[in-house]
Design a protein around this motif. Structure first.
Motif: not given
Length: 320
Positions: A159, A163, A178-179, A197-200, A204, A209, A306
Motif C-alpha cells: 500500500h 507502512h 491499509d496493507t 484492497p486499498s491501492t491508493s 502501490f 502487497m 484506488c
C-alpha cells in the motif's frame, strides 16, 4: 460519538473521517503504557478526544501513539493530538519520520491533489511532531506496553513503502492499517463480509502487497484490526478476498491502459474508477445489497482513489 469495546482490553473509537461513520478508527490499548493506534486527520481529533473522555481517560496519560503509515487519513492529526498528550511518544516507520517532523511536503502534496479549500476542510491543520517525541520502529522491533502485552512491528509495503503492521501478543491480532485492505463493516448488518484492497497512489505495488499479505498469513493471527474499519475474526476470508479483488483491480487497470493509453492520467483514472465501481455494484447486487445502501457512498470515494494508484503503478511499470 461511537466507542466500542472489542475485547482484549481494546476499544475502537470512530473518528468520523470525512464526516462518515465506520470510515476510520483509532484503537485504544488499555495498558500501563496507554497506547493509541491511528489518529486520522486533524478534523477527527475532536472525536478522538471525546472518545477518550467517555472512557474516563485523560490524554495526558497517553504514553504511546502509533501510526501505521503517514497517509493523512491515518497520521494527519497526530501533531494536533500530541498537543493534548505531552508525555506521549509517536511511533512511525523509518521512512515516515522526516515527514512527521516536517510535514511541508505532505501539505504541499495534499493541496496539489485537493486544492486549498478542500485541504482546509479535510486536513488542516497538519502540525509537526517534535523530533524528541518521534520513535522509529525497525522491522521486527518490539514495544512492551503491559505486563502481558508486547507489540511487534512488521514492515509491510504494498500500500505504501512507509507502512508497518503491529502484532499484538495479548489478542494474537494485528493492526494492519491499509496493507491488506479495507473492511466494509457496515455490510455485516446484511450478513456480508466484504474486504477490498486499498491501492491508493503513489507507492502501490501489487506484488509487494501480496508478499506483505503472505507475511501476515504466516503469523497465524486470530484477529485483524483494520484502519478502515473495525475488527475481523476471520483472517482467512480477508486474505482470500484481498487476493481475489487485487487480481481483478489490476487486470481492469491493464485493460483501461491498453484501450485508452493515450489519454491523460486523470481521464484514465476516471474510466478505471467507473469500471471498478460498476464491477462492485454488480457483485453487491448479486449479494442482495440495495443500491441505496450507505456502502455505495464509501465505494465511490474509494474506487476513485484506488484507480489513481493502479494507473500510476501501471504507468511507472511501463517506464521501467
Amino acid at each position: 460519538m461511537k466507542v466500542q469495546n472489542i475485547g482484549d482490553d481494546i476499544t475502537l473509537i470512530d473518528l468520523f473521517d470525512l464526516g462518515l461513520e465506520n470510515r476510520t478508527g483509532a484503537y485504544v490499548l488499555h495498558e500501563k503504557e496507554l497506547t493509541i493506534i491511528e489518529t486520522s486527520a486533524s478534523p477527527s481529533v475532536p472525536y478522538l478526544l471525546k472518545g477518550l473522555e467517555s472512557l474516563g481517560i485523560d490524554p495526558k496519560d497517553v504514553k504511546n501513539i502509533i501510526v501505521t503509515h503517514i497517509h493523512l487519513d491515518h497520521s494527519g492529526g497526530v501533531g494536533l493530538f500530541l498537543e493534548h498528550c505531552p508525555k506521549a511518544k509517536v511511533f512511525v516507520h523509518p521512512r515516515g519520520k522526516r515527514h512527521l517532523q516536517d510535514p511541508s511536503r505532505l501539505i504541499a502534496s495534499a493541496k496539489t491533489v485537493y486544492g486549498e479549500e478542500q485541504f482546509q476542510k479535510l486536513f488542516d491543520p497538519i502540525l509537526p511532531v517534535p523530533e524528541d517525541q518521534l520513535v522509529v520502529k525497525e522491522d521486527l522491533e518490539t514495544l512492551q506496553v503491559g505486563d502481558d502485552r508486547v507489540l511487534t512491528f512488521y514492515h509491510t509495503p504494498g500500500h505504501a513503502n512507509h507502512h508497518f503492521c503491529i502484532h499484538d501478543s495479548k489478542s494474537n491480532g494485528i493492526f494492519t492499517g491499509d496493507t491488506i485492505g479495507v473492511f466494509y463493516s457496515m455490510l455485516l448488518d446484511s450478513d456480508l463480509e466484504f474486504y477490498l484492497p486499498s491501492t491508493s497512489p503513489n507507492q502501490f505495488d501489487p506484488d509487494k502487497m501480496l508478499e506483505s499479505c503472505e507475511r501476515i498469513e504466516a503469523l497465524n493471527v486470530s484477529k485483524i484490526f483494520f484502519g478502515h474499519f473495525g475488527m475481523s475474526e476471520h483472517p482467512e476470508e480477508v486474505y482470500k478476498q484481498l487476493k481475489y479483488w487485487l487480481d481483478i483491480f489490476v487486470d481492469q487497470g491493464k485493460a483501461v491502459v491498453k484501450e485508452h493509453g493515450s489519454l491523460p492520467f486523470e481521464e484514465k483514472s476516471k474510466l478505471l474508477s467507473d469500471r471498478l465501481y460498476s464491477t462492485l455494484q454488480d457483485y453487491l447486487k448479486k449479494k442482495h445489497i440495495s443500491e441505496d445502501h450507505q456502502v455505495h457512498e464509501y465505494l465511490k470515494i474509494d474506487m476513485g482513489i484506488c484507480a489513481q494508484g493502479i494507473i500510476d503503478y501501471l504507468q511507472k511499470a511501463e517506464n521501467r
